[in-house]
Design a protein around this motif. Structure first.
Motif, PDB file in Angstrom:
ATOM      1  N   LYS A   1       5.894  10.418  -2.519  1.00  0.00           N
ATOM      2  CA  LYS A   1       4.856  11.434  -2.693  1.00  0.00           C
ATOM      3  C   LYS A   1       3.536  10.788  -3.111  1.00  0.00           C
ATOM      4  O   LYS A   1       3.509   9.858  -3.894  1.00  0.00           O
ATOM      5  CB  LYS A   1       5.297  12.461  -3.733  1.00  0.00           C
ATOM      6  N   GLY A   2       2.480  11.320  -2.568  1.00  0.00           N
ATOM      7  CA  GLY A   2       1.156  10.820  -2.913  1.00  0.00           C
ATOM      8  C   GLY A   2       0.136  11.332  -1.912  1.00  0.00           C
ATOM      9  O   GLY A   2       0.478  11.914  -0.886  1.00  0.00           O
ATOM     10  N   LYS A   3      -1.131  11.138  -2.232  1.00  0.00           N
ATOM     11  CA  LYS A   3      -2.193  11.631  -1.367  1.00  0.00           C
ATOM     12  C   LYS A   3      -3.347  10.624  -1.329  1.00  0.00           C
ATOM     13  O   LYS A   3      -3.739  10.072  -2.353  1.00  0.00           O
ATOM     14  CB  LYS A   3      -2.702  12.973  -1.875  1.00  0.00           C
ATOM     15  N   ILE A   4      -3.865  10.430  -0.124  1.00  0.00           N
ATOM     16  CA  ILE A   4      -5.054   9.602   0.073  1.00  0.00           C
ATOM     17  C   ILE A   4      -6.224  10.533   0.355  1.00  0.00           C
ATOM     18  O   ILE A   4      -6.143  11.397   1.231  1.00  0.00           O
ATOM     19  CB  ILE A   4      -4.866   8.626   1.248  1.00  0.00           C
ATOM     20  N   LYS A   5      -7.299  10.369  -0.390  1.00  0.00           N
ATOM     21  CA  LYS A   5      -8.490  11.187  -0.189  1.00  0.00           C
ATOM     22  C   LYS A   5      -9.585  10.332   0.463  1.00  0.00           C
ATOM     23  O   LYS A   5      -9.833   9.204   0.048  1.00  0.00           O
ATOM     24  CB  LYS A   5      -9.007  11.743  -1.510  1.00  0.00           C
ATOM     25  N   ILE A   6     -10.220  10.900   1.466  1.00  0.00           N
ATOM     26  CA  ILE A   6     -11.288  10.192   2.161  1.00  0.00           C
ATOM     27  C   ILE A   6     -12.587  10.973   2.004  1.00  0.00           C
ATOM     28  O   ILE A   6     -12.685  12.134   2.420  1.00  0.00           O
ATOM     29  CB  ILE A   6     -10.953  10.005   3.655  1.00  0.00           C
ATOM     30  N   LEU A   7     -13.574  10.332   1.385  1.00  0.00           N
ATOM     31  CA  LEU A   7     -14.868  10.961   1.101  1.00  0.00           C
ATOM     32  C   LEU A   7     -16.001  10.166   1.732  1.00  0.00           C
ATOM     33  O   LEU A   7     -15.858   8.960   2.001  1.00  0.00           O
ATOM     34  CB  LEU A   7     -15.092  11.039  -0.415  1.00  0.00           C
ATOM     35  N   PRO A   8     -17.155  10.792   1.960  1.00  0.00           N
ATOM     36  CA  PRO A   8     -18.306  10.044   2.486  1.00  0.00           C
ATOM     37  C   PRO A   8     -18.855   9.071   1.435  1.00  0.00           C
ATOM     38  O   PRO A   8     -18.723   9.317   0.231  1.00  0.00           O
ATOM     39  CB  PRO A   8     -19.325  11.139   2.815  1.00  0.00           C
TER      40      PRO A   8
ATOM     41  N   MET B   1      -9.919   5.650  11.337  1.00  0.00           N
ATOM     42  CA  MET B   1      -9.166   6.831  10.886  1.00  0.00           C
ATOM     43  C   MET B   1      -7.813   6.903  11.586  1.00  0.00           C
ATOM     44  O   MET B   1      -6.786   7.202  10.962  1.00  0.00           O
ATOM     45  CB  MET B   1      -9.984   8.091  11.172  1.00  0.00           C
ATOM     46  N   ASP B   2      -7.812   6.593  12.884  1.00  0.00           N
ATOM     47  CA  ASP B   2      -6.540   6.581  13.631  1.00  0.00           C
ATOM     48  C   ASP B   2      -5.588   5.535  13.053  1.00  0.00           C
ATOM     49  O   ASP B   2      -4.371   5.770  12.955  1.00  0.00           O
ATOM     50  CB  ASP B   2      -6.797   6.278  15.111  1.00  0.00           C
ATOM     51  N   SER B   3      -6.116   4.394  12.679  1.00  0.00           N
ATOM     52  CA  SER B   3      -5.288   3.330  12.095  1.00  0.00           C
ATOM     53  C   SER B   3      -4.696   3.755  10.759  1.00  0.00           C
ATOM     54  O   SER B   3      -3.560   3.416  10.436  1.00  0.00           O
ATOM     55  CB  SER B   3      -6.123   2.060  11.912  1.00  0.00           C
ATOM     56  N   LEU B   4      -5.458   4.497   9.971  1.00  0.00           N
ATOM     57  CA  LEU B   4      -4.956   5.005   8.686  1.00  0.00           C
ATOM     58  C   LEU B   4      -3.759   5.928   8.900  1.00  0.00           C
ATOM     59  O   LEU B   4      -2.743   5.836   8.201  1.00  0.00           O
ATOM     60  CB  LEU B   4      -6.063   5.748   7.941  1.00  0.00           C
ATOM     61  N   HIS B   5      -3.876   6.820   9.865  1.00  0.00           N
ATOM     62  CA  HIS B   5      -2.766   7.741  10.164  1.00  0.00           C
ATOM     63  C   HIS B   5      -1.547   6.976  10.668  1.00  0.00           C
ATOM     64  O   HIS B   5      -0.405   7.316  10.326  1.00  0.00           O
ATOM     65  CB  HIS B   5      -3.208   8.788  11.192  1.00  0.00           C
ATOM     66  N   LEU B   6      -1.777   5.931  11.484  1.00  0.00           N
ATOM     67  CA  LEU B   6      -0.671   5.111  11.983  1.00  0.00           C
ATOM     68  C   LEU B   6       0.050   4.414  10.834  1.00  0.00           C
ATOM     69  O   LEU B   6       1.286   4.348  10.803  1.00  0.00           O
ATOM     70  CB  LEU B   6      -1.205   4.075  12.978  1.00  0.00           C
ATOM     71  N   GLN B   7      -0.705   3.915   9.879  1.00  0.00           N
ATOM     72  CA  GLN B   7      -0.128   3.188   8.747  1.00  0.00           C
ATOM     73  C   GLN B   7       0.755   4.085   7.880  1.00  0.00           C
ATOM     74  O   GLN B   7       1.795   3.656   7.378  1.00  0.00           O
ATOM     75  CB  GLN B   7      -1.253   2.613   7.861  1.00  0.00           C
ATOM     76  N   PHE B   8       0.356   5.323   7.698  1.00  0.00           N
ATOM     77  CA  PHE B   8       1.016   6.168   6.693  1.00  0.00           C
ATOM     78  C   PHE B   8       1.763   7.373   7.268  1.00  0.00           C
ATOM     79  O   PHE B   8       2.238   8.220   6.516  1.00  0.00           O
ATOM     80  CB  PHE B   8      -0.025   6.667   5.677  1.00  0.00           C
TER      81      PHE B   8
ATOM     82  N   LEU C   1       0.161   3.258  -6.131  1.00  0.00           N
ATOM     83  CA  LEU C   1       1.412   2.767  -5.549  1.00  0.00           C
ATOM     84  C   LEU C   1       1.117   1.416  -4.900  1.00  0.00           C
ATOM     85  O   LEU C   1       0.213   1.301  -4.063  1.00  0.00           O
ATOM     86  CB  LEU C   1       1.957   3.747  -4.510  1.00  0.00           C
ATOM     87  N   VAL C   2       1.867   0.408  -5.298  1.00  0.00           N
ATOM     88  CA  VAL C   2       1.627  -0.950  -4.799  1.00  0.00           C
ATOM     89  C   VAL C   2       1.704  -1.004  -3.278  1.00  0.00           C
ATOM     90  O   VAL C   2       0.868  -1.636  -2.619  1.00  0.00           O
ATOM     91  CB  VAL C   2       2.635  -1.943  -5.419  1.00  0.00           C
ATOM     92  N   ALA C   3       2.697  -0.318  -2.700  1.00  0.00           N
ATOM     93  CA  ALA C   3       2.893  -0.358  -1.248  1.00  0.00           C
ATOM     94  C   ALA C   3       1.671   0.188  -0.510  1.00  0.00           C
ATOM     95  O   ALA C   3       1.276  -0.335   0.539  1.00  0.00           O
ATOM     96  CB  ALA C   3       4.131   0.439  -0.866  1.00  0.00           C
ATOM     97  N   VAL C   4       1.055   1.217  -1.060  1.00  0.00           N
ATOM     98  CA  VAL C   4      -0.117   1.830  -0.429  1.00  0.00           C
ATOM     99  C   VAL C   4      -1.310   0.880  -0.493  1.00  0.00           C
ATOM    100  O   VAL C   4      -2.037   0.692   0.485  1.00  0.00           O
ATOM    101  CB  VAL C   4      -0.455   3.181  -1.100  1.00  0.00           C
TER     102      VAL C   4
END
Length: 580
Positions: free
Chosen positions: A190-197, A243-250, A212-215
């Motif tokens: 469980k966890g959340k990544i926030k992306i801001l300008p 952004m596409d790479s971020l979704h692929l990673q997680f 989280l170390v893995a993240v």
């Protein structure tokens, strides 16, 4: 003399002696003199695998080291080389005993030779690297669930049991990937990544991650990621591909990605362009070539070249010469080196067989540092200039050019060779061509920012206008005429040269021709056809007419009409005999 290493390599369908060393003009000059050839794929110089070649090397480099087990992953330039196929201990080059019999059977490719390296998994995929091998790579990419990721320079394998069995069979290994297969019902972290300008620069976005170390480890793998201590977040380019790479990673970790960016904030133009990446990569590689105490001198040199808007090619040439200069004086402060010492250094290089071209580059690099970096404009620093050898370029006949064009089936590949020959373009000008530069109505091509930062107008051959328009309909490129692997990016110069090499191989021509040979042929054929040399100078973009006059030595129309006095003598003798 620098440390020289040799080892057996298999290159161009034959065994060779590969010569590995830190880049050194002195060593290169000697290798050229004894007939060595440089391999761009292997990043080394090589000679034929023979006793004679070994004795030549031993004569010139008495302290050379014979490598008995390949462990070099960073060779001449320090860059990781995927194309190196290392030699295992079972096929060691025993130069002193077995070289008299150069006939060997090609050894079977093993996992040790491939240097397999399993990396941390990304999402649904296992990730691994290996030394490049054409056949194995071809077999891997045929397997459903396997693909090559250019961003990570790695193979991605879907975490599935069947896919695993197929891949391990091709690689010749067992239990390489483990059994952590991908299933949708895995208990997620469980966890959340926030992306801001990013308020300071809209070309970046702020990525806030859970503790989280893995993240964190996954984010660190992004080559363009930067960590901001003040904001306690990662900064990434605000581009759709990132952004596409971020979704692929997680996507399989259970980590949610909350996108709080404004609409249309992401823009592909926010990725550093080709020039930026090339310059930054060049700068880093150059700085890595010198010890810490000398980086101050080299950094000043690089910053001055960048400020004057010099190209990465000039950057490598000048700084490479300057590094060689610093290395000779054991990285002393250049201000403490006097003129007599510098001339002695240049003289020693000429004495060891350095070519005049390399000598001029060395002089230019040293002089640039003293005049431009140190600001000693009035410094009475006159360096001797080595006399340049006059070498004639290789030229193809019109029939040979036609043979090359005929064997190329791919329309894109054929067109880039045709336009290179038909307009006399450099390879860098071919890949930089944009559709806006093709002036169809005027039958011209506008070459922008070419060598020397110059623009020029060249002819657009009538014979390829229809092909160009049809090609545009088929490929639908937006900007560049010849797009590369990624949309919006130009084709690489290396790929163009490979197209030429493949075509040359298919024709069976023995001439050592490159894409630039087509440019030489263009100029020579124009001159043979009676075109004024001044027009040819403009087409080629030469600053001086002296550069263009070299083609007057290559034209065969006038030469064919001139008869040797020996032939004339024989003809007269034959004529007298007939009269008698």
């Amino acid at each position: 003399m620098k440390r020289i290493q040799i080892e057996k390599i298999f290159h161009h369908n034959a065994y060779r002696i590969g010569v590995f060393f830190d880049k050194d003009f002195e060593v290169i000059a000697i290798l050229k003199r004894i007939g060595a050839t440089y391999s761009g794929s292997r990043r080394c110089w090589y000679l034929d695998y023979s006793k004679a070649s070994y004795h030549k090397l031993r004569f010139h480099f008495p302290d050379l080291v014979v490598v008995t087990e390949s462990s070099n992953t960073t060779l001449v330039t320090g860059i990781n080389n995927r194309d190196l196929s290392p030699i295992a201990s079972s096929s060691v080059l025993q130069l002193d005993s077995t070289l008299s019999n150069p006939e060997h059977k090609q050894t079977q490719i093993t996992s040790e030779k491939l240097k397999l390296q399993l990396l941390p998994s990304i999402g649904k995929y296992w990730v691994f690297k290996m030394h490049f091998h054409h056949e194995i790579s071809k077999q891997l990419l045929k397997i459903k669930g396997v693909y090559w990721n250019g961003n990570y320079k790695s193979y991605m394998v879907f975490r599935n049991e069947t896919v695993k069995q197929h891949v391990e069979a091709v690689l010749g290994v067992g239990s390489f990937f483990g059994s952590d297969y991908f299933t949708k019902d895995l208990l997620p972290v469980k966890g959340k990544i926030k992306i801001l300008p990013h308020t300071e620069a809209t070309s970046w976005m702020e990525v806030y991650v859970p503790k989280l170390v893995a993240v964190h480890e996954k984010l660190k793998r992004f080559s363009l990621a930067r960590f901001s201590k003040s904001k306690n977040c990662y900064l990434l380019p605000a581009a759709p591909i990132v952004m596409d790479s971020l979704h692929l990673q997680f996507e399989s970790t259970g980590i949610d990605i909350e996108n709080l960016l404004p609409k249309n904030y992401l823009d592909k133009r926010n990725l550093p362009n080709k020039k930026q990446l090339d310059l930054s990569k060049t700068k880093k590689s150059l700085l890595d070539m010198v010890p810490v105490q000398a980086q101050t001198y080299l950094s000043s040199m690089i910053d001055t070249l960048l400020a004057l808007n010099y190209s990465s090619s000039t950057l490598r040439t000048y700084c490479g010469a300057f590094i060689q200069f610093l290395r000779y004086f054991e990285f002393r402060n250049p201000e403490s080196i006097n003129r007599e010492e510098i001339i002695r250094f240049l003289g020693s290089l000429m004495e060891r067989g350095l070519s005049a071209t390399s000598g001029h580059s060395m002089v230019n690099g040293v002089q640039f540092y003293y005049q431009q970096v140190l600001g000693k404009v009035d410094y009475s620093f006159v360096l001797p200039r080595p006399k340049k050898e006059k070498k004639l370029p290789v030229v193809l006949t019109m029939e040979e050019c036609l043979q090359i064009f005929k064997v190329v089936d791919n329309p894109k590949h054929k067109l880039l060779l045709l336009i290179g020959y038909g307009a006399g373009l450099r390879v860098s000008e071919i890949v930089s061509l944009k559709w806006s530069d093709i002036l169809f109505e005027e039958q011209k091509i506008h070459i922008k920012n070419a060598k020397g930062k110059k623009d020029r107008m060249v002819m657009l051959p009538y014979s390829i206008v229809t092909s160009l328009q049809l090609y545009r309909e088929l490929y639908k490129g937006k900007h560049y005429v010849f797009e590369g692997q990624f949309a919006g990016e130009p084709y690489s110069t290396g790929s163009v040269q490979q197209v030429m090499r493949n075509a040359l191989k298919l024709t069976g021509l023995e001439k050592k021709a490159t894409v630039h040979t087509l440019r030489h042929s263009f100029a020579t054929h124009l001159l043979e056809n009676g075109t004024d040399i001044r027009y040819i100078q403009q087409f080629l973009g030469h600053s001086s007419i002296k550069t263009t006059t070299i083609y007057t030595h290559l034209t065969k129309t006038a030469v064919d009409k001139i008869q040797s006095p020996l032939d004339r003598m024989v003809d007269l003798k034959s004529k007298k005999k007939l009269e008698e």
